[in-house]
Design a protein around this motif. Structure first.
Motif, PDB file in Angstrom:
ATOM      1  N   PHE A   1       0.829  -1.206   0.000  1.00  0.00           N
ATOM      2  CA  PHE A   1       0.000   0.000   0.000  1.00  0.00           C
ATOM      3  C   PHE A   1       0.869   1.264   0.000  1.00  0.00           C
ATOM      4  CE2 PHE A   1      -3.633   2.624   1.828  1.00  0.00           C
ATOM      5  CZ  PHE A   1      -4.351   2.587   0.653  1.00  0.00           C
ATOM      6  N   ALA A   2       1.689   1.364  -1.049  1.00  0.00           N
ATOM      7  CA  ALA A   2       2.620   2.496  -1.168  1.00  0.00           C
ATOM      8  C   ALA A   2       1.920   3.685  -1.810  1.00  0.00           C
ATOM      9  CB  ALA A   2       3.844   2.081  -1.978  1.00  0.00           C
ATOM     10  N   ARG A   3       0.918   4.213  -1.136  1.00  0.00           N
ATOM     11  CA  ARG A   3       0.146   5.324  -1.684  1.00  0.00           C
ATOM     12  C   ARG A   3       0.605   6.622  -1.028  1.00  0.00           C
ATOM     13  NH1 ARG A   3      -6.061   4.327  -2.710  1.00  0.00           N
ATOM     14  NH2 ARG A   3      -5.031   2.881  -4.138  1.00  0.00           N
ATOM     15  N   SER A   4       0.923   7.630  -1.844  1.00  0.00           N
ATOM     16  CA  SER A   4       1.522   8.854  -1.330  1.00  0.00           C
ATOM     17  C   SER A   4       0.514   9.796  -0.684  1.00  0.00           C
ATOM     18  CB  SER A   4       2.241   9.600  -2.471  1.00  0.00           C
ATOM     19  OG  SER A   4       3.297   8.821  -2.987  1.00  0.00           O
TER      20      SER A   4
ATOM     21  N   TYR B   1     -11.831   0.931  10.204  1.00  0.00           N
ATOM     22  CA  TYR B   1     -10.786  -0.099  10.339  1.00  0.00           C
ATOM     23  C   TYR B   1      -9.551   0.334   9.561  1.00  0.00           C
ATOM     24  CZ  TYR B   1      -8.129  -4.283   9.101  1.00  0.00           C
ATOM     25  OH  TYR B   1      -7.120  -5.171   8.878  1.00  0.00           O
ATOM     26  N   GLN B   2      -8.391   0.042  10.117  1.00  0.00           N
ATOM     27  CA  GLN B   2      -7.135   0.303   9.393  1.00  0.00           C
ATOM     28  C   GLN B   2      -6.119  -0.760   9.786  1.00  0.00           C
ATOM     29  OE1 GLN B   2      -5.485   4.417   9.142  1.00  0.00           O
ATOM     30  NE2 GLN B   2      -3.629   3.518  10.007  1.00  0.00           N
ATOM     31  N   ASP B   3      -5.472  -1.372   8.785  1.00  0.00           N
ATOM     32  CA  ASP B   3      -4.451  -2.364   9.106  1.00  0.00           C
ATOM     33  C   ASP B   3      -3.098  -1.672   9.251  1.00  0.00           C
ATOM     34  OD1 ASP B   3      -3.396  -1.927   6.579  1.00  0.00           O
ATOM     35  OD2 ASP B   3      -3.853  -3.911   5.796  1.00  0.00           O
ATOM     36  N   GLU B   4      -2.052  -2.447   9.443  1.00  0.00           N
ATOM     37  CA  GLU B   4      -0.748  -1.867   9.757  1.00  0.00           C
ATOM     38  C   GLU B   4      -0.113  -1.130   8.586  1.00  0.00           C
ATOM     39  OE1 GLU B   4       1.634  -5.073  11.101  1.00  0.00           O
ATOM     40  OE2 GLU B   4       1.744  -6.091   9.157  1.00  0.00           O
ATOM     41  N   PHE B   5      -0.675  -1.294   7.385  1.00  0.00           N
ATOM     42  CA  PHE B   5      -0.135  -0.584   6.221  1.00  0.00           C
ATOM     43  C   PHE B   5      -0.986   0.624   5.832  1.00  0.00           C
ATOM     44  CE2 PHE B   5       1.017  -5.131   5.633  1.00  0.00           C
ATOM     45  CZ  PHE B   5       2.370  -5.000   5.918  1.00  0.00           C
ATOM     46  N   GLY B   6      -2.054   0.867   6.591  1.00  0.00           N
ATOM     47  CA  GLY B   6      -2.921   2.002   6.288  1.00  0.00           C
ATOM     48  C   GLY B   6      -4.130   1.658   5.448  1.00  0.00           C
ATOM     49  N   ARG B   7      -4.298   0.372   5.116  1.00  0.00           N
ATOM     50  CA  ARG B   7      -5.452  -0.032   4.312  1.00  0.00           C
ATOM     51  C   ARG B   7      -6.699  -0.092   5.183  1.00  0.00           C
ATOM     52  NH1 ARG B   7      -2.783  -5.379   1.712  1.00  0.00           N
ATOM     53  NH2 ARG B   7      -2.493  -5.708   3.967  1.00  0.00           N
ATOM     54  N   THR B   8      -7.820   0.304   4.602  1.00  0.00           N
ATOM     55  CA  THR B   8      -9.081   0.290   5.345  1.00  0.00           C
ATOM     56  C   THR B   8      -9.953  -0.900   4.976  1.00  0.00           C
ATOM     57  OG1 THR B   8     -10.097   1.757   3.691  1.00  0.00           O
ATOM     58  CG2 THR B   8      -9.071   2.797   5.603  1.00  0.00           C
ATOM     59  N   GLU B   9      -9.436  -1.789   4.148  1.00  0.00           N
ATOM     60  CA  GLU B   9     -10.122  -3.036   3.806  1.00  0.00           C
ATOM     61  C   GLU B   9      -9.141  -4.185   3.971  1.00  0.00           C
ATOM     62  OE1 GLU B   9     -13.215  -2.196   0.266  1.00  0.00           O
ATOM     63  OE2 GLU B   9     -11.142  -1.869  -0.294  1.00  0.00           O
TER      64      GLU B   9
ATOM     65  N   TRP C   1     -12.758  -5.402  -7.551  1.00  0.00           N
ATOM     66  CA  TRP C   1     -11.971  -4.162  -7.579  1.00  0.00           C
ATOM     67  C   TRP C   1     -12.107  -3.412  -6.256  1.00  0.00           C
ATOM     68  CZ3 TRP C   1      -8.419  -3.851 -11.028  1.00  0.00           C
ATOM     69  CH2 TRP C   1      -8.570  -4.510 -12.253  1.00  0.00           C
ATOM     70  N   PRO C   2     -11.378  -3.865  -5.209  1.00  0.00           N
ATOM     71  CA  PRO C   2     -11.379  -3.134  -3.933  1.00  0.00           C
ATOM     72  C   PRO C   2     -10.954  -1.679  -4.155  1.00  0.00           C
ATOM     73  CG  PRO C   2     -10.217  -5.236  -3.736  1.00  0.00           C
ATOM     74  CD  PRO C   2     -10.486  -5.040  -5.187  1.00  0.00           C
ATOM     75  N   LEU C   3     -11.483  -0.789  -3.334  1.00  0.00           N
ATOM     76  CA  LEU C   3     -11.224   0.637  -3.525  1.00  0.00           C
ATOM     77  C   LEU C   3      -9.764   1.025  -3.265  1.00  0.00           C
ATOM     78  CD1 LEU C   3     -14.458   2.266  -2.061  1.00  0.00           C
ATOM     79  CD2 LEU C   3     -13.755   2.114  -4.447  1.00  0.00           C
ATOM     80  N   GLU C   4      -8.975   0.129  -2.688  1.00  0.00           N
ATOM     81  CA  GLU C   4      -7.562   0.426  -2.449  1.00  0.00           C
ATOM     82  C   GLU C   4      -6.652  -0.365  -3.384  1.00  0.00           C
ATOM     83  OE1 GLU C   4      -7.934   1.872   2.181  1.00  0.00           O
ATOM     84  OE2 GLU C   4      -7.560  -0.241   1.787  1.00  0.00           O
TER      85      GLU C   4
ATOM     86  N   PHE D   1      -8.850   8.849  -4.355  1.00  0.00           N
ATOM     87  CA  PHE D   1      -9.702  10.018  -4.239  1.00  0.00           C
ATOM     88  C   PHE D   1      -8.924  11.298  -4.529  1.00  0.00           C
ATOM     89  CE2 PHE D   1     -11.792  13.354  -1.640  1.00  0.00           C
ATOM     90  CZ  PHE D   1     -13.018  13.369  -2.287  1.00  0.00           C
ATOM     91  N   HIS D   2      -7.677  11.334  -4.117  1.00  0.00           N
ATOM     92  CA  HIS D   2      -6.847  12.513  -4.383  1.00  0.00           C
ATOM     93  C   HIS D   2      -6.665  12.710  -5.882  1.00  0.00           C
ATOM     94  CE1 HIS D   2      -2.931  14.568  -4.989  1.00  0.00           C
ATOM     95  NE2 HIS D   2      -3.363  15.334  -4.021  1.00  0.00           N
ATOM     96  N   LEU D   3      -6.423  11.624  -6.599  1.00  0.00           N
ATOM     97  CA  LEU D   3      -6.285  11.701  -8.051  1.00  0.00           C
ATOM     98  C   LEU D   3      -7.583  12.199  -8.686  1.00  0.00           C
ATOM     99  CD1 LEU D   3      -4.617  11.084 -10.627  1.00  0.00           C
ATOM    100  CD2 LEU D   3      -5.551   8.763 -10.545  1.00  0.00           C
TER     101      LEU D   3
END
Length: 804
Positions: free
Chosen positions: A240-243, A330-338, A433-436, A536-538
């Protein structure tokens, strides 16, 4: 008021933190001092080391941040932007040097915002930014510097945070002209990935960020996966390398136990010096030569930077937050909410693939003809189901839910269509197609293959005109997916929450999808979801750019699209309740008798049955607020997203929309340069020729398998490569003449082949543009940087317009 032109890219207040007690200056080294050639030919190297350099003379450069308007020089970036950033940054750095957790809380965001801009604001950082664009003026560079602020913060905050101490060491930390330093044990300074002005990407698992905070403290930021498992691939991207994303973190989690030895401090100083551009500074001159005592290899230095294992207990894990509304975040250790969906995960091959094996990327080809010759960085990920594999899974589900293999005809399938079936299929699409989703990891890279982005009407009535057969000419065609993602809409407006309102749209979507799928299966079409669905930022940035650039679209600008809109509107009218339809008929035709009215009604029913896109369920417009039918006219991707995808995948642009073609031409005019005359005959030959486009997917597949028209994609691949290197290498008349000759041969052979096949075709003409320097927009390049794209082309070399 005087203008400040000598810009300190390492703030003076920060430099003071490296003073020795009782001193007010730095030991300072110029690692590449200027050289002077005397009249007699002798070369004299200027002095490169000083013991007492005041902060006013250190780490500064004239007009680094100045902007120019005619003869006027403006210093607002220095005064206003960096004035505010440095004020807040100085307070934040001092807060984290201290141990008051209340201060950490107050300055946490300012601290990481300061680190982010400090990484970019140096000469090396600005040279790196400039290298991401084909060409930037000084004013444009300053604009882009501000545009990508906060680029690194989400990844830094999601890692392991440690502040190490040199308080018990005889050697203290030094700083440099690029103090936010990136270390990756697998990328030594001599590696091409570290060639100036490059640094290893911070999203790589093995990359660690170092920031000497003062003489006694140094911040070390480590990606969690690497901290937990140092044997993990250091050049793989972290999960989850999202800036740009929202994230919850525990702001008081800093490891602060380690007090380093003099040798360990020298090793950190060695890394800081090796990654500097030109200047380093510190409290004492001898500390500026760590190479005299550091003997370890580059990779062995990682031992000093690894956070202590017990300290990792403060990081990672899952977070659940319950709000007053009852909703839970919910958030996992990488910042994902799913949570990851296991059915989408692929296990990489246990042993190297043989050339004949099915390629791990999922494109349906053998390893030899697909990824074998590509470096790993230019391959789509092998760790998830590919775009093609997900589309095949969706196709299988549609066939099952709609019972397409039961022997029923399309009329019966439409009659038996229920809202439950519609909702179920859209649910399946949402599941695939998960949102992340990291869509860039699944997309092809600029790997030298023939490829094009199609931008135009996504409608089953128009796709068969030209786009369906376009892969025969342009190679792999990337096409926008017809399915709308339910997760991006409010539930009451989505096809899962209100499937009844999607009856009309569903039929268009399904027919388009099923029509294209034979080409998807063969690898001729890559049917991709909207990248904005997963970022969403994009989406915000894209919409802002589109509003700033273009006037409102008028369907009259695109006759073929207008025709499909009119046909869809007619289908909507046919959904009127029978009694309402009768009343409307009597109002429009008062002379009609009852039998004539009923005859018209029966004819209308027959028309609906004969129209494969017409809804057959009664009451489709009823339902009050939740009634009516969604009727989407899609001219996608828009211009900005088309450019974004073309640069991300190394593709040209293909459209059959007059409106979109005018947008392409407008982008060329903004940066007009004279075209190379050697390619003018090729443009003329292409635009004078007629091209056959088979109308059915079956005929396109047959033509592809029989290699009818096989010369086109190879020709356009080589033309793409030539145009991409044109500015750097210059025009090559012999090469251009060869391209002209190849087109004539390929075109003659292909058109004869299409004629002999006897399949129904639609003839079209193709206009083309090959602008020197390509089509480019700084905002698109910026969005690619913000999306963590590391492999994209800087411009789009060519575009094509197909018309009847």
């Amino acid at each position: 008021m005087s203008v400040t032109r000598n810009n300190h890219y390492v703030p003076q207040w920060y430099q003071e933190g490296f003073f020795e007690p009782g001193r007010s200056s730095l030991a300072y080294v110029d690692m590449t001092p200027d050289r002077q050639v005397l009249a007699d030919g002798r070369v004299i190297t200027q002095k490169g080391a000083w013991d007492n350099t005041p902060t006013s003379l250190a780490f500064r450069q004239k007009d680094l941040y100045s902007t120019f308007f005619g003869t006027s020089i403006n210093d607002e970036i220095e005064r206003r932007l960096f004035g505010d950033v440095d004020t807040r940054g100085s307070q934040a750095v001092r807060a984290f040097i201290g141990t008051d957790m209340r201060e950490w809380h107050d300055h946490f965001q300012d601290f990481f915002e300061f680190l982010d801009i400090q990484k970019i604001r140096t000469p090396k950082g600005l040279d790196w930014l400039k290298a991401q664009y084909p060409a930037l003026t000084q004013n444009e560079l300053m604009f882009e510097m501000q545009g990508i602020r906060m680029l690194h913060c989400a990844i830094w905050v999601g890692g392991v945070r440690e502040i190490v101490s040199a308080e018990d060491s005889d050697v203290k930390f030094i700083t440099s002209d690029h103090p936010v330093t990136i270390y990756n044990h697998a990328v030594p300074p001599t590696d091409g990935a570290c060639a100036y002005p490059l640094d290893p990407g911070i999203a790589l698992r093995g990359s660690q960020t170092l920031y000497p905070m003062d003489r006694d403290h140094c911040l070390i930021l480590t990606n969690l996966e690497y901290a937990k498992d140092p044997s993990t691939g250091p050049l793989q991207k972290r999960t989850f390398a999202r800036s740009y994303r929202q994230s919850i973190t525990k702001i008081d989690s800093f490891i602060r136990e380690r007090k380093l030895t003099a040798q360990e401090v020298a090793e950190i100083n060695f890394i800081v010096k090796k990654r500097a551009r030109r200047y380093i500074g510190g409290g004492r001159k001898e500390w500026l030569y760590p190479e005299r005592i550091v003997t370890q290899s580059w990779s062995e230095l990682r031992k000093t930077l690894m956070p202590p294992e017990l300290g990792l207990l403060e990081f990672g894990g899952e977070i659940f937050v319950k709000y007053e509304s009852g909703d839970v975040h919910y958030q996992d250790e990488f910042g994902r909410t799913e949570k990851p969906r296991e059915f989408l995960i692929k296990r990489p091959p246990d042993k190297p693939l043989r050339p004949g094996n099915y390629c791990g990327c999922g494109r349906g080809k053998s390893f030899k003809e697909c990824c074998q010759s590509k470096p790993e960085a230019l391959r789509p990920t092998w760790n998830e189901k590919s775009i093609r594999e997900r589309n095949l899974m969706l196709q299988s589900a549609i066939v099952n839910v709609l019972e397409l293999e039961s022997g029923k005809d399309w009329v019966q399938i439409r009659r038996e269509l229920t809202d439950e079936k519609i909702g179920k299929i859209y649910n399946l699409y949402e599941g695939l197609w998960p949102l992340e989703t990291d869509l860039l990891a699944l997309l092809p890279k600029p790997d030298g293959e023939a490829r094009a982005i199609y931008t135009g009407s996504i409608h089953p009535s128009s796709i068969t005109d030209f786009a369906l057969a376009a892969p025969l000419y342009f190679g792999e065609l990337i096409v926008a997916h017809p399915f709308v993602h339910p997760g991006t809409l409010k539930r009451e407006m989505s096809p899962t929450g209100n499937p009844k309102s999607y009856r009309q749209e569903f039929l268009k979507t399904i027919l388009f999808f099923l029509n294209v799928m034979p080409l998807v299966d063969l690898g001729l079409v890559n049917l991709i979801p909207d990248p904005c669905d997963f970022d969403f930022h994009l989406r915000q940035q894209m919409m802002s750019m589109a509003r700033a650039r273009a006037p409102r679209f008028d369907p009259k600008d695109d006759p073929r699209l207008q025709k499909t809109i009119e046909e869809d509107n007619r289908r909507g009218i046919m959904l009127m309740p029978p009694d309402a339809m009768r009343r409307q008929l009597r109002k429009l035709k008062p002379d009609l008798g009852e039998e004539e009215v009923e005859a018209v009604m029966r004819a209308g029913v027959q028309m609906r049955e004969d129209d494969p896109l017409a809804v057959l369920q009664e009451g489709s417009l009823e339902g009050g607020k939740g009634g009516g039918q969604m009727n989407m006219s899609k001219l996608v991707p828009n211009f900005e997203m088309t450019m974004y995808l073309a640069q991300a995948t190394g593709a040209c642009i293909v459209t059959d929309s007059p409106f979109r073609w005018r947008e392409v031409q407008g982008a060329i005019r903004r940066r007009y340069k004279a075209a190379t005359p050697g390619l003018a005959p090729l443009v003329t030959d292409i635009e004078r020729s007629k091209f056959a486009f088979p109308r059915s997917a079956t005929d396109v597949v047959t033509a592809a398998l029989s290699k009818t028209g096989a010369g086109y994609p190879d020709l356009l691949r080589d033309l793409f490569k030539y145009l991409s290197n044109l500015e750097e290498r210059g025009a090559r008349p012999n090469r251009e003449a060869q391209l002209v000759s190849r087109f004539a041969k390929a075109h003659a052979a292909a058109q004869v082949g299409f004629k002999k096949s006897g399949v129904p075709v639609k003839e079209g003409r193709i206009s083309c543009v090959f602008p020197p320097g390509g089509m480019q927009d700084n905002t698109v390049n910026r969005l690619l940087l913000m999306s963590s794209s590391e492999r994209h082309i800087s411009n789009v070399p060519m575009a094509f317009f197909i018309e009847p």
